[in-house]
Design a protein around this motif. Structure first.
Motif, PDB file in Angstrom:
ATOM      1  N   LEU A   1     -45.450 -33.342 -39.353  1.00 53.62           N
ATOM      2  CA  LEU A   1     -45.157 -33.191 -37.925  1.00 53.62           C
ATOM      3  C   LEU A   1     -44.641 -31.788 -37.620  1.00 53.62           C
ATOM      4  N   LEU A   2     -43.738 -31.285 -38.472  1.00 44.77           N
ATOM      5  CA  LEU A   2     -43.188 -29.947 -38.250  1.00 44.77           C
ATOM      6  C   LEU A   2     -44.266 -28.869 -38.352  1.00 44.77           C
ATOM      7  N   ARG A   3     -45.206 -29.060 -39.259  1.00 46.29           N
ATOM      8  CA  ARG A   3     -46.304 -28.096 -39.359  1.00 46.29           C
ATOM      9  C   ARG A   3     -47.143 -28.087 -38.081  1.00 46.29           C
TER      10      ARG A   3
ATOM     11  N   GLY B   1     -28.347 -28.183 -45.839  1.00 43.07           N
ATOM     12  CA  GLY B   1     -29.015 -27.173 -46.656  1.00 43.07           C
ATOM     13  C   GLY B   1     -30.071 -26.414 -45.883  1.00 43.07           C
ATOM     14  N   LYS B   2     -30.840 -27.122 -45.064  1.00 39.68           N
ATOM     15  CA  LYS B   2     -31.893 -26.460 -44.284  1.00 39.68           C
ATOM     16  C   LYS B   2     -31.307 -25.571 -43.190  1.00 39.68           C
ATOM     17  N   LEU B   3     -30.182 -25.977 -42.624  1.00 49.31           N
ATOM     18  CA  LEU B   3     -29.519 -25.125 -41.630  1.00 49.31           C
ATOM     19  C   LEU B   3     -29.003 -23.845 -42.275  1.00 49.31           C
TER      20      LEU B   3
ATOM     21  N   LEU C   1     -32.252 -16.927 -43.325  1.00 50.71           N
ATOM     22  CA  LEU C   1     -33.496 -16.269 -42.945  1.00 50.71           C
ATOM     23  C   LEU C   1     -33.322 -15.403 -41.694  1.00 50.71           C
ATOM     24  N   ILE C   2     -32.668 -15.955 -40.683  1.00 51.94           N
ATOM     25  CA  ILE C   2     -32.472 -15.199 -39.438  1.00 51.94           C
ATOM     26  C   ILE C   2     -31.716 -13.911 -39.705  1.00 51.94           C
ATOM     27  N   LYS C   3     -30.611 -14.026 -40.453  1.00 49.74           N
ATOM     28  CA  LYS C   3     -29.788 -12.847 -40.758  1.00 49.74           C
ATOM     29  C   LYS C   3     -30.587 -11.828 -41.574  1.00 49.74           C
ATOM     30  N   SER C   4     -31.317 -12.295 -42.579  1.00 50.07           N
ATOM     31  CA  SER C   4     -32.078 -11.385 -43.441  1.00 50.07           C
ATOM     32  C   SER C   4     -33.176 -10.679 -42.673  1.00 50.07           C
TER      33      SER C   4
ATOM     34  N   ASN D   1     -42.199 -23.447 -44.547  1.00 47.66           N
ATOM     35  CA  ASN D   1     -42.857 -22.616 -43.539  1.00 47.66           C
ATOM     36  C   ASN D   1     -42.386 -22.893 -42.108  1.00 47.66           C
ATOM     37  N   PRO D   2     -42.193 -24.162 -41.709  1.00 43.23           N
ATOM     38  CA  PRO D   2     -41.703 -24.394 -40.347  1.00 43.23           C
ATOM     39  C   PRO D   2     -40.349 -23.731 -40.071  1.00 43.23           C
ATOM     40  N   ILE D   3     -39.446 -23.755 -41.056  1.00 41.77           N
ATOM     41  CA  ILE D   3     -38.149 -23.097 -40.899  1.00 41.77           C
ATOM     42  C   ILE D   3     -38.341 -21.584 -40.806  1.00 41.77           C
ATOM     43  N   SER D   4     -39.245 -21.050 -41.617  1.00 43.06           N
ATOM     44  CA  SER D   4     -39.501 -19.606 -41.592  1.00 43.06           C
ATOM     45  C   SER D   4     -40.050 -19.179 -40.235  1.00 43.06           C
TER      46      SER D   4
END
Length: 360
Positions: free
Chosen positions: A136-138, A76-78, A84-87, A104-107
Protein backbone atom coordinates in the motif's frame (compact mmCIF):
# COMPACT_ATOMS: atom_id res chain seq x y z
CA UNK A 1 23.52 13.56 -20.52
CA UNK A 2 24.95 13.39 -17.03
CA UNK A 3 28.25 14.85 -18.28
CA UNK A 4 26.60 18.26 -18.69
CA UNK A 5 25.71 18.22 -15.00
CA UNK A 6 29.31 17.53 -14.11
CA UNK A 7 30.42 20.53 -16.18
CA UNK A 8 27.97 22.72 -14.27
CA UNK A 9 29.33 21.36 -10.96
CA UNK A 10 25.91 19.88 -10.20
CA UNK A 11 27.47 16.58 -9.34
CA UNK A 12 26.44 15.58 -5.84
CA UNK A 13 24.84 12.11 -5.74
CA UNK A 14 23.35 10.40 -2.71
CA UNK A 15 22.49 6.70 -2.42
CA UNK A 16 20.17 5.46 0.33
CA UNK A 17 20.50 1.83 1.39
CA UNK A 18 19.49 -0.04 4.59
CA UNK A 19 22.97 -1.52 5.15
CA UNK A 20 26.27 -2.13 3.40
CA UNK A 21 26.45 -5.77 4.44
CA UNK A 22 26.85 -8.64 1.97
CA UNK A 23 24.00 -8.56 -0.55
CA UNK A 24 22.92 -7.73 -4.08
CA UNK A 25 21.79 -4.12 -3.66
CA UNK A 26 24.72 -3.35 -1.36
CA UNK A 27 27.09 -4.61 -4.05
CA UNK A 28 25.40 -2.43 -6.68
CA UNK A 29 25.60 0.64 -4.43
CA UNK A 30 29.31 0.06 -3.83
CA UNK A 31 30.05 -0.34 -7.57
CA UNK A 32 27.96 2.71 -8.51
CA UNK A 33 29.60 4.79 -5.81
CA UNK A 34 33.13 3.87 -6.88
CA UNK A 35 32.38 4.53 -10.55
CA UNK A 36 30.75 7.89 -9.80
CA UNK A 37 33.68 9.06 -7.66
CA UNK A 38 36.14 8.04 -10.36
CA UNK A 39 34.18 10.18 -12.82
CA UNK A 40 34.25 13.35 -10.77
CA UNK A 41 31.03 13.16 -8.76
CA UNK A 42 30.72 13.81 -5.04
CA UNK A 43 29.12 10.68 -3.60
CA UNK A 44 27.31 10.09 -0.34
CA UNK A 45 25.80 6.88 0.99
CA UNK A 46 23.15 7.18 3.71
CA UNK A 47 22.80 3.93 5.64
CA UNK A 48 19.64 3.34 7.65
CA UNK A 49 21.25 0.91 10.07
CA UNK A 50 24.60 0.71 11.81
CA UNK A 51 26.95 -1.67 10.01
CA UNK A 52 30.33 -2.13 8.39
CA UNK A 53 30.79 -2.25 4.64
CA UNK A 54 31.26 -5.74 3.20
CA UNK A 55 32.48 -4.42 -0.15
CA UNK A 56 35.42 -2.23 -1.08
CA UNK A 57 34.26 1.39 -1.25
CA UNK A 58 36.48 4.33 -2.20
CA UNK A 59 37.67 6.54 0.63
CA UNK A 60 36.34 9.46 -1.39
CA UNK A 61 32.77 8.26 -0.75
CA UNK A 62 31.15 9.78 2.34
CA UNK A 63 29.17 7.21 4.32
CA UNK A 64 26.54 8.52 6.74
CA UNK A 65 25.31 6.13 9.42
CA UNK A 66 22.65 6.65 12.11
CA UNK A 67 23.50 7.26 15.75
CA UNK A 68 20.84 4.76 16.88
CA UNK A 69 20.46 1.00 16.61
CA UNK A 70 17.42 0.26 14.44
CA UNK A 71 14.94 -1.95 16.31
CA UNK A 72 12.01 -1.89 13.90
CA UNK A 73 8.46 -0.87 14.70
CA UNK A 74 6.87 2.56 14.35
CA UNK A 75 9.39 4.27 16.62
CA UNK A 76 12.27 2.79 14.65
CA UNK A 77 10.81 3.98 11.36
CA UNK A 78 10.25 7.48 12.74
CA UNK A 79 13.90 7.56 13.80
CA UNK A 80 14.89 6.49 10.27
CA UNK A 81 12.70 9.23 8.79
CA UNK A 82 14.30 11.90 11.00
CA UNK A 83 17.79 10.54 10.19
CA UNK A 84 17.04 10.74 6.48
CA UNK A 85 15.54 14.24 6.55
CA UNK A 86 18.46 15.63 8.54
CA UNK A 87 21.06 13.88 6.37
CA UNK A 88 19.49 15.00 3.10
CA UNK A 89 19.25 18.60 4.28
CA UNK A 90 22.90 18.53 5.41
CA UNK A 91 24.14 16.96 2.16
CA UNK A 92 21.80 18.84 -0.19
CA UNK A 93 22.41 16.42 -3.09
CA UNK A 94 21.45 17.09 -6.69
CA UNK A 95 19.82 13.69 -6.93
CA UNK A 96 19.04 10.71 -4.67
CA UNK A 97 18.68 7.03 -5.54
CA UNK A 98 17.06 4.89 -2.83
CA UNK A 99 17.19 1.10 -2.61
CA UNK A 100 14.89 -1.36 -0.78
CA UNK A 101 11.16 -1.84 -1.24
CA UNK A 102 10.66 -1.80 2.52
CA UNK A 103 12.32 1.58 3.11
CA UNK A 104 11.73 3.32 -0.23
CA UNK A 105 8.41 4.86 0.89
CA UNK A 106 10.15 6.44 3.91
CA UNK A 107 12.98 7.67 1.67
CA UNK A 108 10.48 9.30 -0.70
CA UNK A 109 8.72 11.04 2.19
CA UNK A 110 12.04 12.28 3.60
CA UNK A 111 13.16 13.56 0.19
CA UNK A 112 9.88 15.40 -0.31
CA UNK A 113 10.27 17.10 3.07
CA UNK A 114 13.93 17.92 2.30
CA UNK A 115 12.91 19.08 -1.20
CA UNK A 116 15.36 16.73 -2.87
CA UNK A 117 14.69 14.92 -6.19
CA UNK A 118 14.59 11.17 -5.61
CA UNK A 119 14.53 8.01 -7.69
CA UNK A 120 13.86 4.53 -6.27
CA UNK A 121 15.08 1.06 -7.16
CA UNK A 122 13.13 -2.14 -6.52
CA UNK A 123 15.31 -5.21 -6.01
CA UNK A 124 13.20 -8.25 -5.12
CA UNK A 125 11.09 -10.42 -7.38
CA UNK A 126 8.15 -8.32 -8.64
CA UNK A 127 5.79 -11.13 -7.64
CA UNK A 128 7.12 -11.49 -4.11
CA UNK A 129 4.33 -11.25 -1.55
CA UNK A 130 5.47 -8.35 0.60
CA UNK A 131 3.37 -7.26 3.57
CA UNK A 132 0.10 -5.56 2.63
CA UNK A 133 1.21 -2.37 4.40
CA UNK A 134 4.39 -2.20 2.29
CA UNK A 135 2.44 -2.78 -0.93
CA UNK A 136 0.00 0.00 0.00
CA UNK A 137 2.80 2.43 0.89
CA UNK A 138 4.51 1.77 -2.43
CA UNK A 139 1.30 2.52 -4.32
CA UNK A 140 0.87 5.76 -2.36
CA UNK A 141 4.46 7.04 -2.45
CA UNK A 142 6.16 5.75 -5.63
CA UNK A 143 4.29 8.17 -7.94
CA UNK A 144 6.01 11.04 -6.06
CA UNK A 145 9.47 9.81 -7.05
CA UNK A 146 11.03 11.35 -10.18
CA UNK A 147 11.58 7.89 -11.57
CA UNK A 148 12.05 4.23 -10.82
CA UNK A 149 14.65 1.61 -11.71
CA UNK A 150 13.53 -1.96 -12.39
CA UNK A 151 16.00 -4.78 -12.89
CA UNK A 152 14.03 -6.66 -15.55
CA UNK A 153 11.41 -6.05 -18.23
CA UNK A 154 8.95 -8.20 -16.27
CA UNK A 155 9.43 -6.07 -13.17
CA UNK A 156 8.85 -2.93 -15.23
CA UNK A 157 5.62 -4.27 -16.73
CA UNK A 158 4.27 -5.14 -13.29
CA UNK A 159 5.26 -1.71 -11.94
CA UNK A 160 3.41 -0.04 -14.82
CA UNK A 161 0.38 -2.25 -14.23
CA UNK A 162 0.34 -1.22 -10.57
CA UNK A 163 0.86 2.43 -11.53
CA UNK A 164 3.91 2.87 -9.33
CA UNK A 165 5.49 5.46 -11.63
CA UNK A 166 5.37 6.63 -15.23
CA UNK A 167 9.14 7.09 -15.60
CA UNK A 168 10.70 3.62 -15.34
CA UNK A 169 14.08 2.46 -16.64
CA UNK A 170 15.17 -1.16 -16.86
CA UNK A 171 18.76 -1.37 -15.65
CA UNK A 172 20.19 -4.79 -14.77
CA UNK A 173 22.84 -5.48 -12.17
CA UNK A 174 26.44 -5.01 -13.30
CA UNK A 175 28.81 -7.94 -13.50
CA UNK A 176 31.57 -8.34 -11.00
CA UNK A 177 35.12 -8.91 -12.24
CA UNK A 178 35.57 -12.50 -13.49
CA UNK A 179 38.92 -14.11 -12.65
CA UNK A 180 40.21 -15.12 -16.09
CA UNK A 181 43.58 -16.33 -14.83
CA UNK A 182 42.04 -19.38 -13.11
CA UNK A 183 42.60 -22.47 -15.32
CA UNK A 184 39.35 -23.92 -16.70
CA UNK A 185 39.44 -27.62 -15.79
CA UNK A 186 35.94 -28.54 -17.11
CA UNK A 187 35.28 -31.79 -15.30
CA UNK A 188 31.98 -33.68 -15.54
CA UNK A 189 30.45 -31.42 -12.94
CA UNK A 190 27.12 -29.59 -12.90
CA UNK A 191 27.20 -26.56 -10.60
CA UNK A 192 24.53 -24.39 -9.02
CA UNK A 193 24.68 -21.48 -6.59
CA UNK A 194 22.22 -19.94 -4.14
CA UNK A 195 20.87 -19.91 -0.63
CA UNK A 196 19.53 -23.25 0.56
CA UNK A 197 15.90 -22.10 0.73
CA UNK A 198 12.71 -23.45 -0.90
CA UNK A 199 12.51 -20.85 -3.69
CA UNK A 200 15.93 -21.87 -5.00
CA UNK A 201 14.33 -25.27 -5.63
CA UNK A 202 17.46 -27.37 -5.07
CA UNK A 203 15.35 -30.38 -4.09
CA UNK A 204 14.03 -30.55 -7.66
CA UNK A 205 17.51 -30.06 -9.09
CA UNK A 206 18.79 -33.02 -7.07
CA UNK A 207 15.86 -35.15 -8.28
CA UNK A 208 16.55 -34.15 -11.89
CA UNK A 209 20.25 -34.97 -11.53
CA UNK A 210 19.40 -38.38 -10.05
CA UNK A 211 17.14 -39.17 -13.01
CA UNK A 212 19.38 -37.98 -15.87
CA UNK A 213 22.78 -39.29 -14.76
CA UNK A 214 22.03 -42.97 -15.28
CA UNK A 215 25.68 -43.86 -15.91
CA UNK A 216 26.75 -42.14 -12.68
CA UNK A 217 29.60 -40.25 -14.36
CA UNK A 218 28.73 -36.72 -13.27
CA UNK A 219 28.75 -34.78 -10.01
CA UNK A 220 26.41 -32.03 -8.83
CA UNK A 221 27.94 -29.23 -6.77
CA UNK A 222 25.70 -26.83 -4.88
CA UNK A 223 27.28 -23.71 -3.36
CA UNK A 224 25.44 -21.79 -0.67
CA UNK A 225 24.09 -22.10 2.84
CA UNK A 226 20.62 -21.95 4.36
CA UNK A 227 17.83 -23.47 6.40
CA UNK A 228 17.13 -26.27 3.88
CA UNK A 229 20.52 -27.93 4.36
CA UNK A 230 19.28 -30.75 6.62
CA UNK A 231 16.38 -31.58 4.28
CA UNK A 232 18.69 -31.62 1.26
CA UNK A 233 21.24 -33.79 3.07
CA UNK A 234 18.47 -36.27 3.92
CA UNK A 235 17.34 -36.30 0.29
CA UNK A 236 20.90 -36.88 -0.96
CA UNK A 237 21.33 -39.79 1.44
CA UNK A 238 17.98 -41.40 0.54
CA UNK A 239 18.86 -41.28 -3.17
CA UNK A 240 22.31 -42.74 -2.54
CA UNK A 241 24.04 -39.66 -3.94
CA UNK A 242 26.48 -38.85 -1.14
CA UNK A 243 29.49 -39.54 -3.36
CA UNK A 244 28.16 -37.44 -6.31
CA UNK A 245 26.17 -34.51 -4.87
CA UNK A 246 28.18 -32.05 -2.77
CA UNK A 247 26.85 -29.21 -0.62
CA UNK A 248 29.84 -26.90 -0.21
CA UNK A 249 28.14 -24.25 1.93
CA UNK A 250 29.11 -20.59 1.70
CA UNK A 251 32.35 -20.13 -0.23
CA UNK A 252 34.71 -17.21 -0.79
CA UNK A 253 36.08 -17.86 -4.28
CA UNK A 254 33.18 -18.69 -6.59
CA UNK A 255 35.32 -18.60 -9.74
CA UNK A 256 37.53 -21.43 -8.46
CA UNK A 257 34.47 -23.70 -8.33
CA UNK A 258 32.99 -22.48 -11.61
CA UNK A 259 36.31 -23.33 -13.27
CA UNK A 260 35.90 -27.00 -12.32
CA UNK A 261 32.43 -27.33 -13.86
CA UNK A 262 31.08 -27.93 -17.36
CA UNK A 263 27.41 -26.91 -16.87
CA UNK A 264 25.56 -24.35 -14.74
CA UNK A 265 22.03 -25.43 -13.75
CA UNK A 266 19.53 -23.06 -12.13
CA UNK A 267 16.10 -24.20 -10.87
CA UNK A 268 15.09 -21.12 -8.86
CA UNK A 269 11.38 -20.28 -8.93
CA UNK A 270 11.67 -16.62 -7.84
CA UNK A 271 14.31 -13.99 -8.60
CA UNK A 272 14.73 -10.23 -8.64
CA UNK A 273 17.81 -10.40 -10.83
CA UNK A 274 19.86 -13.66 -10.79
CA UNK A 275 23.43 -12.43 -10.39
CA UNK A 276 24.85 -15.96 -10.23
CA UNK A 277 23.27 -16.83 -13.58
CA UNK A 278 24.73 -13.70 -15.15
CA UNK A 279 28.16 -14.55 -13.71
CA UNK A 280 27.98 -18.12 -15.00
CA UNK A 281 27.14 -16.87 -18.51
CA UNK A 282 30.10 -14.49 -18.34
CA UNK A 283 32.54 -17.05 -16.93
CA UNK A 284 31.59 -18.67 -19.39
CA UNK A 285 29.56 -21.81 -18.69
CA UNK A 286 26.70 -23.28 -20.73
CA UNK A 287 23.59 -22.56 -18.65
CA UNK A 288 20.18 -24.14 -18.23
CA UNK A 289 17.54 -22.40 -16.13
CA UNK A 290 13.88 -22.31 -15.37
CA UNK A 291 12.21 -19.20 -16.76
CA UNK A 292 11.01 -17.92 -13.39
CA UNK A 293 8.86 -14.74 -13.47
CA UNK A 294 11.73 -12.25 -13.62
CA UNK A 295 15.39 -12.38 -14.59
CA UNK A 296 16.42 -15.38 -16.70
CA UNK A 297 14.56 -14.22 -19.83
CA UNK A 298 16.56 -10.96 -19.71
CA UNK A 299 19.81 -12.96 -19.77
CA UNK A 300 19.25 -16.05 -21.91
CA UNK A 301 18.13 -16.46 -25.51
CA UNK A 302 16.93 -20.04 -25.69
CA UNK A 303 19.23 -22.21 -27.78
CA UNK A 304 21.69 -19.39 -28.41
CA UNK A 305 23.53 -18.82 -25.12
CA UNK A 306 21.70 -21.33 -22.93
CA UNK A 307 18.42 -23.12 -22.36
CA UNK A 308 15.40 -21.31 -20.95
CA UNK A 309 12.91 -23.88 -19.66
CA UNK A 310 9.24 -23.13 -18.84
CA UNK A 311 8.84 -22.92 -15.07
CA UNK A 312 8.10 -26.31 -13.44
CA UNK A 313 8.46 -28.21 -16.75
CA UNK A 314 10.65 -30.84 -15.16
CA UNK A 315 10.56 -33.14 -18.18
CA UNK A 316 11.83 -30.42 -20.52
CA UNK A 317 14.55 -29.45 -18.04
CA UNK A 318 15.69 -33.08 -17.82
CA UNK A 319 15.80 -33.51 -21.61
CA UNK A 320 17.85 -30.37 -22.19
CA UNK A 321 20.20 -31.02 -19.28
CA UNK A 322 20.84 -34.54 -20.55
CA UNK A 323 21.59 -33.17 -24.01
CA UNK A 324 24.13 -30.79 -22.48
CA UNK A 325 25.75 -33.61 -20.52
CA UNK A 326 26.10 -35.84 -23.59
CA UNK A 327 27.06 -33.23 -26.20
CA UNK A 328 30.34 -31.36 -25.64
CA UNK A 329 30.17 -29.46 -28.97
CA UNK A 330 26.74 -28.19 -27.93
CA UNK A 331 28.17 -26.96 -24.64
CA UNK A 332 30.97 -25.18 -26.47
CA UNK A 333 28.61 -23.55 -28.99
CA UNK A 334 26.50 -21.98 -26.22
CA UNK A 335 29.46 -20.02 -24.83
CA UNK A 336 30.85 -18.76 -28.17
CA UNK A 337 29.57 -15.21 -27.64
CA UNK A 338 30.18 -14.83 -23.92
CA UNK A 339 32.17 -11.63 -24.45
CA UNK A 340 29.02 -9.90 -25.70
CA UNK A 341 27.38 -10.72 -22.36
CA UNK A 342 30.38 -9.39 -20.47
CA UNK A 343 30.32 -6.15 -22.42
CA UNK A 344 26.57 -5.65 -22.06
CA UNK A 345 26.67 -6.05 -18.27
CA UNK A 346 30.06 -4.45 -17.69
CA UNK A 347 30.08 -2.29 -14.57
CA UNK A 348 31.08 0.82 -16.54
CA UNK A 349 28.27 0.41 -19.06
CA UNK A 350 25.66 -0.26 -16.37
CA UNK A 351 26.87 2.67 -14.25
CA UNK A 352 26.60 5.00 -17.26
CA UNK A 353 22.99 3.89 -17.70
CA UNK A 354 22.24 4.73 -14.06
CA UNK A 355 23.83 8.18 -14.28
CA UNK A 356 22.17 8.95 -17.59
CA UNK A 357 18.76 8.10 -16.12
CA UNK A 358 19.31 9.99 -12.87
CA UNK A 359 20.41 13.16 -14.68
CA UNK A 360 18.10 12.96 -17.71
Amino acid sequence: KWASYYMKDQNKICFIVPTLKMGGMERVVSLLSNYSVENGFHVYIICLMQNQAAYEISNAVSIVTPSFDYQGGMIGKLKVLYHLIKSLKDIDPDVVLAFSEVFNPISILAARIARTPIYVSDRSSPQENLRLSIQLLRRLTYPFAKGMVSQTEKAKSIAIERRYNSNIAVIPNPLRQIEDDIPRVKQEIIISVGRLIPTKNFKELIDIFFEVDAEKKWQLWILGEGADRINLEDQITKLGLNDRVKLFGAIDNLDYYLAQASIFAFTSTSEGFPNVLSEALAFPLPCITYNCPAGPADLIQHGENGFLIPLHDKSEFKNNLQNLMLDQPLRESLVDNYEEHRDKFDVNNISKKYLSFLFS
